[in-house]
Design an enzyme around this catalytic site. Structure first.
Site, mmCIF file in Angstrom:
data_model
loop_
_atom_site.group_PDB
_atom_site.id
_atom_site.type_symbol
_atom_site.label_atom_id
_atom_site.label_comp_id
_atom_site.label_asym_id
_atom_site.label_seq_id
_atom_site.Cartn_x
_atom_site.Cartn_y
_atom_site.Cartn_z
ATOM 1 N N LYS A 5 5.304 -4.471 -5.939
ATOM 2 C CA LYS A 5 5.597 -2.895 -5.809
ATOM 3 C C LYS A 5 4.962 -2.497 -4.598
ATOM 4 O O LYS A 5 3.987 -2.816 -3.895
ATOM 5 C CB LYS A 5 5.003 -2.144 -7.142
ATOM 6 C CG LYS A 5 3.374 -2.230 -7.238
ATOM 7 C CD LYS A 5 2.815 -1.701 -8.499
ATOM 8 C CE LYS A 5 1.231 -1.795 -8.353
ATOM 9 N NZ LYS A 5 0.671 -1.673 -9.839
ATOM 10 N N ARG A 99 17.159 -5.026 -21.652
ATOM 11 C CA ARG A 99 16.167 -5.589 -21.991
ATOM 12 C C ARG A 99 14.935 -4.709 -22.100
ATOM 13 O O ARG A 99 14.497 -4.453 -20.845
ATOM 14 C CB ARG A 99 15.978 -6.865 -21.181
ATOM 15 C CG ARG A 99 17.285 -7.758 -20.979
ATOM 16 C CD ARG A 99 16.925 -9.099 -20.873
ATOM 17 N NE ARG A 99 17.098 -9.540 -19.255
ATOM 18 C CZ ARG A 99 16.689 -10.526 -19.111
ATOM 19 N NH1 ARG A 99 16.544 -11.533 -19.794
ATOM 20 N NH2 ARG A 99 16.978 -10.763 -17.599
ATOM 21 N N TYR A 233 -6.782 14.684 21.386
ATOM 22 C CA TYR A 233 -6.978 16.027 20.968
ATOM 23 C C TYR A 233 -8.334 16.584 20.894
ATOM 24 O O TYR A 233 -9.264 16.019 20.092
ATOM 25 C CB TYR A 233 -6.174 16.225 19.776
ATOM 26 C CG TYR A 233 -4.550 15.874 19.898
ATOM 27 C CD1 TYR A 233 -4.079 16.594 20.789
ATOM 28 C CD2 TYR A 233 -4.000 15.090 19.110
ATOM 29 C CE1 TYR A 233 -2.590 16.541 20.872
ATOM 30 C CE2 TYR A 233 -2.676 14.802 19.202
ATOM 31 C CZ TYR A 233 -1.926 15.481 20.203
ATOM 32 O OH TYR A 233 -0.489 15.265 19.972
ATOM 33 N N MET A 283 -0.990 10.906 15.777
ATOM 34 C CA MET A 283 0.098 10.493 14.985
ATOM 35 C C MET A 283 0.709 8.945 15.347
ATOM 36 O O MET A 283 0.903 8.148 14.543
ATOM 37 C CB MET A 283 1.305 11.454 15.078
ATOM 38 C CG MET A 283 2.232 11.097 14.057
ATOM 39 S SD MET A 283 3.787 12.151 14.160
ATOM 40 C CE MET A 283 3.105 13.763 13.673
HETATM 41 C C1 LIG Z 1 -0.024 -2.736 -10.238
HETATM 42 C C2 LIG Z 1 0.053 -3.301 -11.400
HETATM 43 C C3 LIG Z 1 -0.452 -4.566 -11.850
HETATM 44 C C4 LIG Z 1 -1.202 -5.512 -10.551
HETATM 45 O O1 LIG Z 1 -2.597 -4.836 -10.632
HETATM 46 P P1 LIG Z 1 -3.516 -5.506 -9.624
HETATM 47 O O2 LIG Z 1 -4.845 -4.678 -9.850
HETATM 48 O O3 LIG Z 1 -2.994 -5.107 -7.972
HETATM 49 O O4 LIG Z 1 -3.497 -6.874 -9.740
HETATM 50 C C5 LIG Z 1 -0.045 -5.249 -12.962
HETATM 51 N N1 LIG Z 1 0.593 -4.649 -13.911
HETATM 52 C C6 LIG Z 1 0.933 -3.315 -13.763
HETATM 53 C C7 LIG Z 1 1.775 -2.945 -14.836
HETATM 54 C C8 LIG Z 1 0.650 -2.739 -12.546
HETATM 55 O O5 LIG Z 1 1.173 -1.561 -12.296
#
Ligand SMILES: *Cc1c(COP(=O)(O)O)cnc(C)c1O
Length: 345
Positions: A5, A99, A233, A283
């Site tokens: 993610k 699913r 700045y 920036m």
């Molecule tokens: C982010 C996440 C993980 C992984 O967590 P870590 O602490 O980075 O290992 C596992 N399961 C779910 C549902 C998550 O949201």
């Protein structure tokens, strides 16, 4: 399941997904359907679980492409525009091989959700893949909530098994994967550890992990500047002597937090020495006080595994009062080119 993610925690979701699958991962985990779509668009066909959806999320595409989605609400199957509404209430019916992964602890509604699921499975409309949950205190491996969460998960899973369903069970994030083998069940979901960052924040030398991300920038400009000149700045920093300044084309738009140079505490590894960043983080740029000469085009390391003396993402996190997760996921945007180790980028 390698969790990719947030663009692979800032490392590049597709490249990390490919590396993880090549190294033996059998699942990929993402938050949103858009993130799942990005993996599919890159030609990745392995199972993907997506776990966070808005109440009116349209699952038509996910459904058609066979993604696995979490159903976190009792009596709510992932709605899909091709599915017929269920009765006058208009609630969508399970259809088209959704699913669903019921992710909730047993509570009012869990039994009903399982009843619906069992019926949908019997009708050939759905597949129940897993019953799973997420730990709140995994970084404290012996916190009493871990066992409590595991017991609740097992009860929820058992209730599914009692209805003739055959889901797998999963719970462990990185910290539990490393510290609680008794909570591995059928699958583990490491995220941060995949990127070599220690979920317990143990320093290099006390952890088996090695950070994967190195953030580099090439020197865009070198200038010899006399004493008494204000830099960046607000002129918060003034050259105390004649010196050589190097401009790095990276700033807060790229994920270098502006607060990183509060009290002038940011350092980079450049030209074989660790040198201070001076003045405000802009920036798109920061200025490094080099004292002696530095080559234009030279590579500076902003953070990395720490093995060459450069700061680490953990150092940045300590400086900012946050966690390394936030540092690496903050490195974003298409101005930051991602290259894999060994490609010399
Ligand atoms: C982010 C996440 C993980 C992984 O967590 P870590 O602490 O980075 O290992 C596992 N399961 C779910 C549902 C998550 O949201």
């Amino acid at each position: 399941m390698a969790v990719v993610k947030a663009d692979g925690y800032g490392h590049g979701a597709v490249a990390v997904a490919r590396a993880a699958l090549a190294a033996g991962a059998s699942w990929l985990g993402v938050c949103t359907l858009e993130e799942a779509a990005q993996l599919r668009a890159a030609g990745i066909t392995e199972p993907v679980l997506s776990w966070l959806h808005l109440p009116d999320e349209d699952f038509t595409d996910a459904c058609a492409r066979g993604w696995t989605c979490r159903s976190g609400r009792a009596r709510t199957w992932p709605p899909c525009s091709t599915c017929p509404p269920r009765g006058p209430a208009g609630a969508p019916a399970p259809q088209g091989r959704h699913r669903a992964e019921p992710g909730r602890r047993p509570a009012a509604g869990w039994g009903e959700l399982l009843d619906d699921a069992a019926k949908a499975v019997a009708d050939g409309l759905a597949e129940v893949v897993a019953v799973w949950s997420h730990l709140a205190h995994a970084d404290a491996p012996h916190h009493p909530t871990l066992d409590r969460q595991a017991q609740r998960l097992t009860a929820a899973w058992q209730a599914a098994v009692d209805r003739g369903l055959a889901p797998i069970r999963h719970l462990a994030n990185s910290a539990a994967t490393l510290n609680r083998p008794d909570l591995h069940f059928d699958l583990v979901r490491p995220g941060i550890a995949v990127y070599g960052l220690d979920p317990m924040d143990r320093p290099p030398g006390q952890t088996p992990l090695r950070p994967a991300m190195t953030l580099r920038a090439r020197v865009a400009l070198v200038k010899r500047v006399p004493a008494g000149e204000g830099v960046s700045y607000g002129h918060e920093w003034t050259t105390p002597r004649e010196t050589t300044l190097a401009l790095l084309p990276v700033g807060y738009a790229d994920g270098v937090p502006r607060r990183m140079n509060r009290e002038g505490r940011m350092r980079v590894l450049l030209g074989g020495a660790v040198r201070p960043v001076v003045g405000r983080v802009c920036m798109d740029q920061v200025v490094v006080d080099c004292g002696d000469a530095v080559r234009e085009g030279a590579r500076a390391v902003l953070f990395g595994p720490g093995t060459g003396g450069e700061p680490t993402a953990q150092d940045w996190a300590d400086e900012l009062g946050t966690i390394h997760y936030e540092i690496v996921t903050g490195i974003h945007g298409n101005r930051v080119t991602r290259t894999s180790a060994g490609s010399g980028g």
